[in-house]
Enzyme design. Structure first.
Site, mmCIF file in Angstrom:
data_model
loop_
_atom_site.group_PDB
_atom_site.id
_atom_site.type_symbol
_atom_site.label_atom_id
_atom_site.label_comp_id
_atom_site.label_asym_id
_atom_site.label_seq_id
_atom_site.Cartn_x
_atom_site.Cartn_y
_atom_site.Cartn_z
ATOM 1 N N TYR A 120 59.243 32.970 -39.918
ATOM 2 C CA TYR A 120 60.544 33.324 -40.515
ATOM 3 C C TYR A 120 61.694 32.472 -39.962
ATOM 4 C CZ TYR A 120 61.009 37.046 -36.773
ATOM 5 O OH TYR A 120 61.085 37.761 -35.619
ATOM 6 N N GLU A 121 62.866 32.648 -40.529
ATOM 7 C CA GLU A 121 64.037 31.809 -40.211
ATOM 8 C C GLU A 121 63.749 30.322 -40.449
ATOM 9 O OE1 GLU A 121 66.970 34.358 -39.740
ATOM 10 O OE2 GLU A 121 67.194 32.198 -39.597
ATOM 11 N N GLY A 122 62.993 30.047 -41.507
ATOM 12 C CA GLY A 122 62.565 28.658 -41.758
ATOM 13 C C GLY A 122 61.295 28.396 -40.980
ATOM 14 N N GLN A 144 61.557 23.430 -39.931
ATOM 15 C CA GLN A 144 62.347 22.961 -38.777
ATOM 16 C C GLN A 144 62.134 21.463 -38.566
ATOM 17 O OE1 GLN A 144 64.435 25.169 -37.335
ATOM 18 N NE2 GLN A 144 63.563 26.662 -38.756
#
Lengths: 619, 619
Positions: free
Chosen positions: A440-442, A447
């Protein structure tokens, strides 16, 4: 012994390495002091140990329940959350204008370490509230802020981020949620969001969702996305709470973080869902990007928290669990059994865990510190410089934090042996809870693309150049320390290899082999992460070595035997020796491989691109 | 598409690389033929897909239940087990004297791949029965065999291995279970065993435990250990079944393999537990060691099975899941979404999974093949040669199989993204089920000590020398293939680095730094494992390249564009291209790092040994 965070190492990073106490020289942090900071950290540790940790396994076992549209969090979470909220932990580093306490971000992150190590699933509720509150603070109208923000920073109401949809995860530009302008300046929101962490729950009376949506007539793709605050219960003009057509239709069953509700959310099923635009129309992606650094650092801190807890639990177990004899006496069956920490293979695993955890800790806090310096800076140039450091560091923090954190959890299971695999012991939960951080969060792949596609290319590599300059400043001091010369040499080689790959990417990006940097973005990110950690540990070793030499002098320990005695008897000396050991271990074991890893990338094997689909496996 | 095992790759390993059909030249396998082998594999695949796979998740969710001393396996396992038993799968490679089918071990292992990929928890029941049956076959009296062995090989009764005790896991010599000689030649057994896989369950009417115990008066340590067959229900002289004072007192709750009962077993609580000595008194450890290769290979096959299923599931998902646009068109929001297999980062992950899985497959089957050759050989010298190959390979199979298998499962989750983390999709279970493989059957740390402390030192390195000779024989053929010259060069460097570490260990072992080889045994094993896999893939690439050139010739494809067309249109060509791609990927990505990894070991950093306990973290 402590089982969550090695507070001595944390203080070393904060005060001896980063010297965060000097942040008080900036007007923004003039209230901040070392005493205050120590006190806050101590309280965070207490709260984490006394309230968060005891309900970590119960939360895992109980999980969240979906009942008639509502979600019940684990019963045991309520008390711990109330204590957290009452303590004002949610807005520690936020603006005093809205009830926050105005502390440096790096200090708040140091507190997060304790809570993350103790109970990540629980921390997600205030964590997401914090992220969405900051968004509201920066982009909400003053009316919106008056109505919602105080209660959010107070933890009375909570918040979420609603980005993902069934066909728009990594590809957020593909989202389908719609917003329609209403005559009163608000918007009617309609769409479905999935994988919404803490989307519905009974910890707070209201939840304010930050929802990405496309306004009717807006361009396709990321350029046509706007962001809206969508409260579950809307505050009406008369100050009452009214239903806002936001419903949760179900929960995901997951590998870990069972205590954190992962929700499918429907907005505007009855076309009566009101949203409030944040910022301007069609600037939703830019706004998200601005807030992304903090959110991604938070995810990196998850990896650090799990790593820290996993390491200390494994260390404690290795000291207590007796099995096997020393190798020297193995052939004598009468020889006493020893704690397993005496076995070289176990020590190697512990050193891997120690050096990785300490490296991650330094990396995360450096990230937070740069954000603080950027905020506190008065000159624009300095602001940009530190913002640039942070921009470069964040994909490393997020990806390496989650991947290396997972590796540390895995190693903890190995140290526990068979007991590591059973739920009676805590480490298997760390592994399960940690895994999500790479997604999650990319995802970590995203990244890597952020690093290679955005951060490296920004103003012709300015961020990398500035970072290399900053490193060189510190390295020039370390080079004077003769005892670290072998480590410096390995580090310099590793850095040079990484720079070579960076140049290789820049060149390839301009050819028809432009896919090569994408193909190897993740191995490159991993390499950068390890080099960054190696640098931070080397920097720490230099500080520690100076302290250790002082202690030797104080004890008149001039030869090796007397120094060994000091290290074995003096706790400070043992700590600093341990810091140097971390650098030695990590640099010798990991950075020695940087050249090979760089070569692996620059050999530029494109088999992964060339292979036909049938070549992966005949259908 | 197939989701368990890439049968084309399996056939490539078995017939094109190892040429197992030629085993039929040995009298032991004279019944064996390619047709028979193909038929058996096809049946194994059917059974795995139709009966094992459908109950994999249900078994995970239901788990085992402990009720009044009995253990109930997941209800859905009964039918699948019955089919397995009826099909005679348990004793495929066992002696026809006791109802087995006398097939090569390598073929049985190829079948295991399917069952392991489909449902490892279920396979453990017959798997442990098989291991204990073989022990009984080799060391039991003919009376014991008459009474128990037929039923075990038939799967009517099952078996277990009872080694571990609360203070004797890796340190098996410390065990406390006692055996007392009885006048009739049997023994009275008393003690507690823990972590006993399939120790109690309702799949079979009786369970025969192979129990390590110390006979009264026997020496301490490993030299005083004997091994006994201890049936749960004893066959009396009149042929009836009588309780034998063997009870299960509880189950472990585990991270994975929920369908496999992990039991605490008490023997002789009422001093009425009868055991039958296998082999001679005090030779229990030697007997265990003899049987260990097969058991450890079986564990390696677990890792292969999970890797294979995880890879194929991820591949299938990557072909079906559409998200994002091609990088070339990313800036145009109207561009169509593509299956994620089109994204370079996803392709890189798939290539990692593909090459690792194929490398593991070759490694496992080479291990089994060497055991077959050793069994089938008529000359003592040949027998020993192949036994030596197997002895050297087995710790690699077990450790690399489990570790790399786990890494493949982890990568599968990453390919699935958020869906990989939820239980609605199968990959999170693969990860959980796989983890145990690095722990049981001797932790991977123990495998490394076995490799370094036992296998390397055996007759002054004879096993390594023989292995290097065998490699050189094959390599000399590959060197003639000009198109593989880059890969050969990287491989040769990697092998040379590994040989250097081997010599380094031999030297250090004779100094007062004798702990260094122990400290770095595991990284050394990992290095050996990767070099072995690199070699096997290189060998495969050479075979594949020859086949591919033939196909090019058949299609008159003399230039690059026409060859690319052949590869994209001809399934055989695609397969062989994929084989070469696996070698290119693995050798370029992994073996390029061998030199750095060797350096990491030979730098001989001893910080892990020197650090005081307080240096790990202040207590």
């Amino acid at each position: 012994m402590r089982l969550l965070v090695d507070d001595r190492d944390q203080k070393f990073v904060l005060y001896e390495q980063l010297r965060i106490d000097e942040l008080s020289h900036f007007p923004l942090f003039s209230e901040f002091s070392r005493d205050l900071s120590d006190m806050i950290l101590e309280q965070a540790e207490k709260l984490a140990e006394n309230e968060f940790l005891p309900v970590n396994r119960t939360g895992d076992l109980e999980g969240c329940r979906f009942e008639g549209g509502m979600v019940k969090v684990p019963e045991s979470f309520h008390r711990a959350y109330a204590r957290y909220r009452e303590g004002g932990w949610l807005s520690l580093s936020d603006s005093t204008d809205y009830g926050g306490q105005g502390m440096p971000f790096v200090l708040a992150n140091a507190c997060v370490e304790y809570f993350a190590a103790a109970n990540w699933a629980l921390l997600m509720y205030p964590g997401l509230t914090h992220g969405s509150s900051r968004l509201l603070e920066k982009y909400g109208t003053s009316e919106l802020k008056e109505t919602y923000l105080y209660k959010m920073y107070a933890g009375e109401w909570s918040g979420t981020m609603c980005l993902t949809e069934p066909d728009a995860g990594s590809d957020v530009g593909n989202l389908r949620t719609r917003a329609k302008r209403l005559p009163d300046g608000t918007y009617s929101i309609r769409g479905q969001k999935i994988f919404i962490s803490c989307g519905m729950h009974d910890l707070t009376d209201n939840i304010i969702h930050m929802v990405l949506a496309r306004i009717e007539g807006a361009p396709k793709g990321v350029r046509g996305i706007s962001i809206f605050a969508v409260p579950r219960l809307r505050v009406t003009e008369t100050g009452e709470l009214a239903e806002n057509d936001v419903v949760c239709t179900g929960l995901e069953h997951k590998l870990g973080i069972h205590g954190a509700a992962t929700c499918t959310m429907n907005f505007g099923e009855n076309e009566r869902c009101v949203g409030y635009l944040l910022g301007k129309e069609n600037t939703g992606m830019r706004i998200m990007f601005e807030m992304m650094n903090e959110a991604r650092l938070f995810t990196g801190l998850q990896g650090l928290g799990h790593a820290s807890a996993a390491y200390l639990h494994a260390l404690n177990y290795a000291k207590e669990r007796r099995q096997g004899a020393l190798i020297q006496h193995m052939k004598h069956p009468e020889t006493p059994r020893v704690p397993i920490i005496r076995h070289p293979d176990v020590r190697r695993m512990l050193m891997f865990m120690k050096s990785s955890t300490e490296g991650l800790r330094a990396l995360m806090h450096l990230g937070g510190y740069c954000i603080d310096r950027s905020r506190a800076a008065e000159a624009e140039e300095e602001k940009e410089l530190f913002q640039g450091y942070a921009d470069l560091l964040i994909p490393l923090c997020k990806s390496v934090g989650s991947d290396l954190g997972f590796r540390v959890c895995e190693t903890a299971i190995q140290v526990y042996g068979g007991y590591g695999y059973v739920t009676e012991y805590p480490v298997e939960q760390f592994l399960r809870d940690c895994k999500i951080a790479s997604i999650y969060e990319g995802t970590n792949g995203i990244q890597a693309l952020d690093l290679v596609g955005r951060k490296l290319t920004y103003r012709r590599g300015l961020l990398v150049k500035n970072a290399l300059n900053a490193i060189e400043n510190i390295l020039s001091r370390i080079r004077r320390n003769f005892s670290l010369r072998d480590l410096v040499r390995i580090y310099e080689e590793a850095q040079e290899s990484t720079v070579q790959v960076t140049k290789f990417f820049a060149l390839k990006g301009m050819t028809d082999e432009f896919e090569s940097p994408l193909l190897y973005a993740k191995p490159y990110l991993d390499l950068c992460g390890d080099v960054a950690i190696g640098f931070l540990l080397l920097w720490q070793a230099n500080i520690a070595d100076q302290r250790l030499q002082e202690i030797y002098r104080d004890h008149n320990a001039t030869d090796q035997p007397s120094r060994t005695r000091v290290v074995n008897e003096n706790r400070s000396a043992a700590f600093y020796f341990g810091k140097i050991a971390s650098a030695r271990f990590f640099i010798n074991q990991v950075l020695t491989q940087a050249g090979g890893r760089a070569r692996a990338i620059m050999n530029n094997d494109r088999s992964a691109l060339e292979i036909p689909d049938d070549g992966f496996a005949l259908g």
